[in-house]
Structure formats: C-alpha cells, structure tokens
Enzyme design. Structure first.
Site, PDB file in Angstrom:
ATOM      1  N   LYS A  12     -43.233 -15.033 -33.537  1.00 18.99           N
ATOM      2  CA  LYS A  12     -42.035 -14.473 -32.564  1.00 18.99           C
ATOM      3  C   LYS A  12     -40.922 -15.108 -33.070  1.00 18.99           C
ATOM      4  O   LYS A  12     -39.647 -14.389 -33.162  1.00 18.99           O
ATOM      5  CB  LYS A  12     -42.400 -14.451 -31.215  1.00 18.99           C
ATOM      6  CG  LYS A  12     -42.467 -15.833 -30.560  1.00 18.99           C
ATOM      7  CD  LYS A  12     -42.692 -15.526 -29.301  1.00 18.99           C
ATOM      8  CE  LYS A  12     -42.810 -17.132 -28.577  1.00 18.99           C
ATOM      9  NZ  LYS A  12     -43.484 -17.155 -27.150  1.00 18.99           N
ATOM     10  N   ARG A  42     -46.054 -18.478 -14.723  1.00 20.48           N
ATOM     11  CA  ARG A  42     -45.185 -17.207 -15.568  1.00 20.48           C
ATOM     12  C   ARG A  42     -46.302 -15.898 -15.595  1.00 20.48           C
ATOM     13  O   ARG A  42     -46.621 -15.680 -14.398  1.00 20.48           O
ATOM     14  CB  ARG A  42     -44.664 -17.829 -16.945  1.00 20.48           C
ATOM     15  CG  ARG A  42     -43.825 -16.861 -17.740  1.00 20.48           C
ATOM     16  CD  ARG A  42     -43.415 -17.181 -19.159  1.00 20.48           C
ATOM     17  NE  ARG A  42     -44.484 -16.942 -19.990  1.00 20.48           N
ATOM     18  CZ  ARG A  42     -44.408 -17.119 -21.458  1.00 20.48           C
ATOM     19  NH1 ARG A  42     -43.295 -17.766 -21.810  1.00 20.48           N
ATOM     20  NH2 ARG A  42     -45.404 -16.851 -22.088  1.00 20.48           N
TER      21      ARG A  42
HETATM   22  C1  LIG Z   1     -44.578 -18.002 -27.329  1.00 20.60           C
HETATM   23  C2  LIG Z   1     -45.668 -17.942 -27.027  1.00 20.60           C
HETATM   24  C3  LIG Z   1     -46.931 -18.493 -27.733  1.00 20.60           C
HETATM   25  C4  LIG Z   1     -46.547 -19.562 -28.858  1.00 20.60           C
HETATM   26  O1  LIG Z   1     -45.953 -20.630 -28.138  1.00 20.60           O
HETATM   27  P1  LIG Z   1     -45.557 -21.815 -29.073  1.00 20.60           P
HETATM   28  O2  LIG Z   1     -45.066 -22.859 -28.155  1.00 20.60           O
HETATM   29  O3  LIG Z   1     -44.534 -21.431 -30.163  1.00 20.60           O
HETATM   30  O4  LIG Z   1     -46.769 -22.329 -29.856  1.00 20.60           O
HETATM   31  C5  LIG Z   1     -47.942 -18.364 -27.086  1.00 20.60           C
HETATM   32  N1  LIG Z   1     -48.457 -17.570 -26.135  1.00 20.60           N
HETATM   33  C6  LIG Z   1     -47.617 -16.766 -25.472  1.00 20.60           C
HETATM   34  C7  LIG Z   1     -47.992 -15.889 -24.464  1.00 20.60           C
HETATM   35  C8  LIG Z   1     -46.353 -16.921 -25.904  1.00 20.60           C
HETATM   36  O5  LIG Z   1     -45.298 -16.255 -25.069  1.00 20.60           O
END
Ligand SMILES: *Cc1c(COP(=O)(O)O)cnc(C)c1O
Length: 361
Positions: A37, A132
């Site tokens: 992302k 969340r």
């Molecule tokens: C962004 C996200 C991740 C990855 O998080 P990092 O801290 O970049 O490893 C994993 N799971 C969800 C649901 C996320 O939104």
C-alpha cells in the site's frame, strides 16, 4: 539531470529485506503477505517482493490492486482493508481475497461473485484489543457460519490487526487467543482454518522472539520490508537496510540570514509559529519540496544538517558544515508517513534501481 524531488528506490535493498524476513519467519512456520500500500501499487516493487519469496500480496486500496492486476503481477492479491460496499464489484473483479468484518459486505461480495461467475476468498478479521477493524470474538462463529453458506465465497481463514490504532502490542496472550479462536472454529464447524494471519510489522518482535507461535501462519508486512524497522519502537531490524528508499530534493536558495524573524508574529502557513531563539546569523538553505510532497516531520537529514521548518513548497534547512549552494541535492531518510505522502505525490518522481535481470531466452 535527474528530476527533483524524487524518491530513490533501491530494489536490491528491498529484495534483501523481504528475503531476510521471509527466511527468518519461514523457520517459524510463518509465511509473508507482502503489503504494497505504501508503494501505490508499483508493479516493480510488487515483482521484487515476489522474487524475495512473499507468498501473496496485500494492499488496502482496490485502486492499487487494480494497477498491479493491469500490470499482470503474477500473485494472489488480498485487499487488507474491509471493502466498501460500493466497491464490492471491483473487489471481486480484481482481488482474490479480502479481509472482512461486516456480513453485509460479504453478502454483497457473494452477489457480485455470482454475477461475474467468480469465487472470492474471505478472511474474517477479529478484534483483539486495538479497536480498529475486527469482529468481536463472541460474534465470530455466527459470521463464519453465514460466510460458509454464501455462494461463490470461500472462507480462507482469520486474522487480526494490532498496534495501528491504539499501539496494542502483539504478545503471547493476544496471539494465543487467535490460535484458540482458530481451534474452536475447527472443532465447532468441522473444517480447516487455512490462514491465521497474526498481524503486521508490529508482530515481528513477538514472531522472532522464540515465543510459542501456535496457529499463526501468516504476517502482513509492509513497513518492515520497505524501511527496515520494526514498528513498536521503530528500531532498525538487525541485518536489514534502513535506506532502501530515500528522498532527494534540490536547493533553490542559500543565504546567510538572521535566526530571529523581524516584525509582529502571528500564524504561519500551517498554524502556530514555532518559538525562536536568537542564534545570530545562520547559514540557511531552502529546498524545493514541502508539505504537498512529503511529511517534513518524518524526514531525517544527513549529519550536520538541521530541518528548521516547512511550508507547502519549501523546506528550510540550516547547516554550518555542509555546502548547500543553489543546485545541490540533499538526500533524506523517510519514516512511513513521509514515505506514503511522497509516494502519492505526483510532484515526486520515483527512480528505481536494482531491477532483476530478465532471464535471456
Ligand atoms: C497496513 C496494514 C498492514 C501492514 O502494516 P505494516 O506496518 O506496514 O507492516 C497489515 N495489515 C493491515 C490490515 C494493514 O492495514
């Protein structure tokens, strides 16, 4: 001349980071979902993660998954943010799997999957304290039952996400709860829970500590791969590169100026003026990069250079020791927030090195 500002992305270093984490976690029976992302669905970075051995790709935005789909990135794609009801069709058309917490959405995914004669995988996210996304554990069994009953939907497993909203650390206790939940779904419904996705980069400390892993067999990793840091204390991870991605910007003004502003002080472009002390004359440089391109508070300047402030289009530096004459470029390390903003700014060029050679045919 290369254009500035630009992100310099060293795919060799990203590949090394990803491969190192894939190997370390592999020894513990955990596979990696590479999270793209922060890269805006870059096909090159996606390919790099796959070369390094990530099992699948995950992204929070359907637009990024569509971009990777269009670029024919050969991987299973998981939408890791709950799909918008209004995007259900795009989700089944482009993502193989999505993480879900609302049965209404899963019903819509089922409907759209039937319309387009596809099957769509569902991971149910469980709330384990960070508040969340996540289904409350008591409500999970009912949700699994209905998911199993929906046409063209495959129940792939469960997951959880910690740390992002409230800073709740993954530990033996909450991870054991996820294991227990997987076991109890299997015992009650007589099926196999394939994926048990324990979390994100914040889970690395726990996962690599030698702790009991239980049923956890997947982590979704973005930041740790791209920036080489774990995310509970933002400490560098042993053996990983923390400079795989840097931001380069160009000096457009270099002058000796007073450190004290003159005149009556009110608000600045972005709110309250910071307190200033009179340090006499200083060597100041302005870079052509600002709030519109990057989160200035997430930049780390080279030794001997201090970041003094930023407005939309200007970053103010001071340095005694460095030559910051007009036309000079300065490179910064970025935190996640600075990286995401720079990646999404159309004013910031992305310059990649370290593409793997194609095999000659
Ligand atoms: C962004 C996200 C991740 C990855 O998080 P990092 O801290 O970049 O490893 C994993 N799971 C969800 C649901 C996320 O939104």
């Amino acid at each position: 001349m290369m254009s500035a500002p630009r992100l310099e992305i060293d795919l060799r270093k990203i590949r090394h980071n990803a491969r190192t984490l894939v190997e370390r976690l592999g020894k513990r029976g955990i596979s990696v979902t590479g999270v793209t992302k922060a890269t805006l669905g870059s096909a090159e970075i996606a390919a790099t993660l796959l070369e390094a051995g990530v099992k699948r790709l995950g992204d929070s935005r359907i637009e990024n998954i569509e971009a990777m789909h269009l670029a024919q990135v050969p991987a299973s794609m998981t939408l890791i943010r709950s799909p918008m009801l209004s995007q259900a069709k795009r989700v089944v058309m482009n993502a193989d799997v999505s993480c879900n917490t609302e049965i209404t959405v899963i019903r819509k995914l089922s409907f759209e999957a039937q319309q387009t004669d596809r099957t769509h995988g569902v991971i149910l996210m469980v709330e384990l304290g960070d508040l969340r996304e996540g289904i409350m554990p008591d409500d999970l069994l009912d949700c699994v039952r209905e998911t199993l009953s929906l046409p063209n939907i495959v129940f792939e497993g469960i997951g959880t996400n910690l740390a992002c909203r409230s800073g709740v650390s993954p530990d033996g206790k909450n991870m054991a709860m996820l294991t227990e939940i997987a076991d109890s779904i299997e015992a009650t419904l007589g099926l196999t829970v394939e994926i048990v996705s324990g979390g994100n980069s914040a889970n690395l400390e726990w996962a690599l500590s030698g702790a009991e892993i239980g049923r956890i067999n997947d982590l979704r990793l973005g930041e740790a791969i791209l920036l080489g840091c774990e995310t509970l204390h933002r400490q560098p991870i042993d053996g990983l590169h923390t400079d795989a991605i840097t931001l380069c910007a160009e000096v457009i003004e270099a002058k000796i100026k007073p450190s004290m502003p003159s005149g009556r002080i009110a608000q600045t472009a972005f709110g309250e003026a910071p307190p200033v002390t009179d340090r006499g004359l200083v060597t100041q440089a302005i870079l052509a990069v600002g709030q519109q391109d990057v989160d200035p508070s997430g930049l780390q300047a080279p030794n001997g250079i201090d970041i003094m402030g930023a407005s939309s289009d200007h970053l103010i530096l001071e340095s005694v020791s460095n030559d910051l004459s007009v036309g000079t470029e300065v490179s910064f390390q970025l935190n996640y927030s600075a990286l995401v903003r720079a990646m999404t700014s159309s004013f910031v060029t992305k310059f990649m090195t370290g593409m793997q050679q194609q095999n000659p045919r």
